[in-house]
Motif scaffolding. Structure first.
Motif, PDB file in Angstrom:
ATOM      1  N   GLU A  12      41.061 -91.163  53.858  1.00 19.71           N
ATOM      2  CA  GLU A  12      41.559 -89.714  53.845  1.00 19.71           C
ATOM      3  C   GLU A  12      40.575 -88.729  53.341  1.00 19.71           C
ATOM      4  O   GLU A  12      40.041 -88.745  52.170  1.00 19.71           O
ATOM      5  N   VAL A  13      40.267 -87.979  54.178  1.00 19.53           N
ATOM      6  CA  VAL A  13      39.178 -86.975  53.662  1.00 19.53           C
ATOM      7  C   VAL A  13      39.932 -85.630  54.405  1.00 19.53           C
ATOM      8  O   VAL A  13      40.412 -85.213  55.529  1.00 19.53           O
ATOM      9  N   GLU A  14      40.053 -84.586  53.254  1.00 19.79           N
ATOM     10  CA  GLU A  14      40.333 -83.216  53.546  1.00 19.79           C
ATOM     11  C   GLU A  14      39.352 -82.137  53.118  1.00 19.79           C
ATOM     12  O   GLU A  14      39.021 -82.649  51.824  1.00 19.79           O
ATOM     13  N   GLY A  15      39.087 -80.999  53.819  1.00 19.36           N
ATOM     14  CA  GLY A  15      38.364 -80.164  53.231  1.00 19.36           C
ATOM     15  C   GLY A  15      36.841 -80.133  54.274  1.00 19.36           C
ATOM     16  O   GLY A  15      36.253 -78.971  54.175  1.00 19.36           O
ATOM     17  N   VAL A  16      36.630 -81.127  54.806  1.00 17.39           N
ATOM     18  CA  VAL A  16      35.674 -81.134  55.749  1.00 17.39           C
ATOM     19  C   VAL A  16      36.126 -81.922  57.035  1.00 17.39           C
ATOM     20  O   VAL A  16      36.736 -82.716  56.997  1.00 17.39           O
ATOM     21  N   MET A  17      35.450 -81.660  58.041  1.00 23.02           N
ATOM     22  CA  MET A  17      35.677 -82.775  59.316  1.00 23.02           C
ATOM     23  C   MET A  17      34.753 -83.680  59.232  1.00 23.02           C
ATOM     24  O   MET A  17      33.570 -83.740  58.756  1.00 23.02           O
ATOM     25  N   THR A  18      35.258 -84.678  59.732  1.00 21.61           N
ATOM     26  CA  THR A  18      34.293 -85.883  59.871  1.00 21.61           C
ATOM     27  C   THR A  18      34.231 -86.852  61.272  1.00 21.61           C
ATOM     28  O   THR A  18      35.209 -86.497  62.152  1.00 21.61           O
ATOM     29  N   THR A  19      33.464 -87.637  61.388  1.00 15.86           N
ATOM     30  CA  THR A  19      33.212 -88.559  62.337  1.00 15.86           C
ATOM     31  C   THR A  19      34.352 -89.745  62.307  1.00 15.86           C
ATOM     32  O   THR A  19      34.302 -90.545  63.103  1.00 15.86           O
ATOM     33  N   LEU A  20      35.050 -89.840  61.712  1.00 13.57           N
ATOM     34  CA  LEU A  20      36.195 -90.845  61.441  1.00 13.57           C
ATOM     35  C   LEU A  20      36.896 -90.892  62.858  1.00 13.57           C
ATOM     36  O   LEU A  20      37.196 -92.036  63.211  1.00 13.57           O
ATOM     37  N   PRO A  21      37.608 -89.940  63.377  1.00 11.84           N
ATOM     38  CA  PRO A  21      38.489 -89.738  64.397  1.00 11.84           C
ATOM     39  C   PRO A  21      37.439 -90.366  65.586  1.00 11.84           C
ATOM     40  O   PRO A  21      37.962 -90.938  66.796  1.00 11.84           O
ATOM     41  N   PHE A  22      36.287 -89.792  65.900  1.00 12.71           N
ATOM     42  CA  PHE A  22      35.002 -90.240  66.628  1.00 12.71           C
ATOM     43  C   PHE A  22      35.215 -91.906  66.666  1.00 12.71           C
ATOM     44  O   PHE A  22      35.235 -92.619  67.679  1.00 12.71           O
TER      45      PHE A  22
END
Length: 480
Positions: free
Chosen positions: A410-420
């Motif tokens: 769970e990461v909130e506050g920035v976008m990440t490459t997790l969905p990619f």
């Protein structure tokens, strides 16, 4: 070696310190003003502020790092990767000041730091090369002549290059002059060296690299391969070991070629030899990285060998305790680089505060990270938050574990490459092993990812509604 300084930051600094601690070695962290409260600073036995936030005023200041090492009576300096890790001058200065550089000698860094010098060094060691020229060129007419000889498409590459800078693919003769000027200009701007060379462009390559390890007693061996073909902007995002396409015969040949490359520059320590593999399973030498690689954990998981520990032991003058025949591949490992980037907006950096940061914890999942909830992601450095690594008995198990790990990260506050990363792991081309370095160009788009995210949200909403209605129905049932 009783105390080492780690000349780096973030997850790799922590990674090195954890192994040092396990070996009973004290650690020193260096940090910039932006990293004052970073986990690597808290973890180390001692920490030294070396400058302001920009890396040119801190992590790239070799003089300040050596000065700190001398003041704290450090025995060795580990450079990690990035920053000064492949700076031959820094390696030399460290040794001149009576401190052990935990890495190769400066000669090997110098040779392999130039793609042209590297080609020249390995030429007599019977290493397969991509057809092309192995000398710098700036004359467009000469370039045209060479290009026509080897045939289009061709690749223009900066000799001092890396990370895709100073690199141009040229499909037709009419585009050559313009693309050459651009490549030279970009190389000058990025590396201060505009020299470029030309080679045949392999249209559907796979990027395979071999981990090598060498000691000061004449032993050089390889720890098998890593598949690094899932890339964006010529930079790796997903890596795995072993590769799904290598036969035992090709693996052996590539491993032996990598060992010869290491011997060509008298290599010491851990390094990586990179190859391109074409459709017909022919492989060609690309370059050598004279440092620990970001993706080293996948090799550690399939071999059971701690590469940082081996780097330290080799730097102490110890002989490798194992031979090539002792090494074997066990299971499968996968790594996703979790960048603070927006995969819905051309992977542009996404900086900000980590409002929520909860990491996955499960057997078979390893996380190398350097961030905590509430921290700011600084704009000054590479935007990698962490490396998410999974290990299973089979490739299928490692992929499924990765999907689970991404879902619980769970990461909130920035976008990440997790969905990619999830998009890659669920894509048929990746799952089947039928992919190359053009995976992103062929299969990925922000629109596709967005529609997948929307579909997942819709399904989650449907499931939640069904559960709600079921709960309501149970509440309404009369009791007997």
């Amino acid at each position: 070696m009783k105390k080492i300084l780690v000349a780096n930051r973030g997850e790799i600094a922590l990674r090195v310190m954890k192994t040092a601690q396990k070996m009973g070695i004290k650690t020193v962290a260096v940090y910039s003003t932006a990293d004052r409260n970073a986990p690597h600073v808290k973890f180390a036995d001692e920490a030294v502020l070396i400058g302001e936030a920009p890396s040119s005023e801190s992590y790239l200041r070799g003089d300040k790092i050596i000065e700190a090492a001398q003041q704290l009576k450090v025995d060795g300096i580990h450079p990690g990767y990035g920053f000064l890790s492949e700076n031959a001058g820094f390696a030399e200065d460290v040794e001149k000041n009576g401190i052990t550089f935990i890495g190769p000698r400066s000669k090997a860094i110098t040779i392999m730091g130039s793609k042209l010098a590297a080609k020249e060094a390995v030429k007599k060691y019977d290493i397969p090369m991509v057809p092309g020229i192995d000398e710098a060129i700036t004359d467009v007419e000469e370039a045209k002549k060479i290009a026509l000889e080897i045939g289009f498409p061709i690749l223009i590459k900066a000799s001092a290059g890396g990370g895709g800078k100073g690199m141009r693919i040229v499909e037709k003769e009419k585009d050559l002059a313009d693309q050459m000027k651009r490549a030279i200009s970009e190389a000058e701007s990025a590396f201060g060296d505009g020299s470029v060379f030309i080679e045949k462009y392999i249209s559907s390559p796979r990027h395979i690299e071999i981990q090598v390890l060498a000691d000061t007693h004449g032993n050089t061996l390889h720890l098998f391969e890593r598949e690094c073909s899932i890339q964006r902007r010529h930079q790796k995002v997903v890596e795995e070991a072993p590769s799904v396409v290598l036969t035992e015969e090709i693996r052996k040949k590539m491993g032996e070629a990598a060992v010869r490359v290491a011997k060509a520059c008298d290599y010491i320590g851990a390094g990586t030899v990179e190859f391109l593999l074409d459709d017909d399973k022919n492989f060609y030498f690309l370059e050598m990285n004279t440092r620990l690689q970001v993706e080293h954990p996948v090799t550690e998981l399939i071999t059971g060998i701690d590469l940082v520990e081996q780097q330290i032991r080799v730097a102490r003058g110890e002989e490798l305790k194992f031979a090539q025949k002792d090494l074997e591949i066990n299971g499968h490992a996968l790594e996703l680089r979790v960048y603070a980037e927006d995969p819905l907006n051309d992977f542009l950096p996404s900086v900000g505060k980590l409002e929520r940061y909860r990491t996955p914890h499960q057997e078979g999942i390893r996380l190398d990270d350097g961030f905590e909830e509430g921290m700011e992601v600084p704009i000054y450095y590479d935007p990698m938050l962490a490396k998410l690594i999974t290990y299973g008995k089979s490739r299928e198990e490692a992929i499924q574990l990765m999907i689970q790990a991404i879902n619980s990260y769970e990461v909130e506050g920035v976008m990440t490459t997790l969905p990619f990363g999830k998009f890659v792991c669920e894509h048929e081309a990746f799952r089947s092993g039928n992919f190359d370095t053009h995976f992103v160009k062929k299969y990925y788009s922000a629109e596709k990812l967005e529609s997948e995210i929307e579909e997942e949200a819709r399904l989650a909403a449907v499931i939640a509604l069904k559960q709600y209605l079921r709960d309501q129905q149970q509440l309404r049932l009369p009791s007997n």
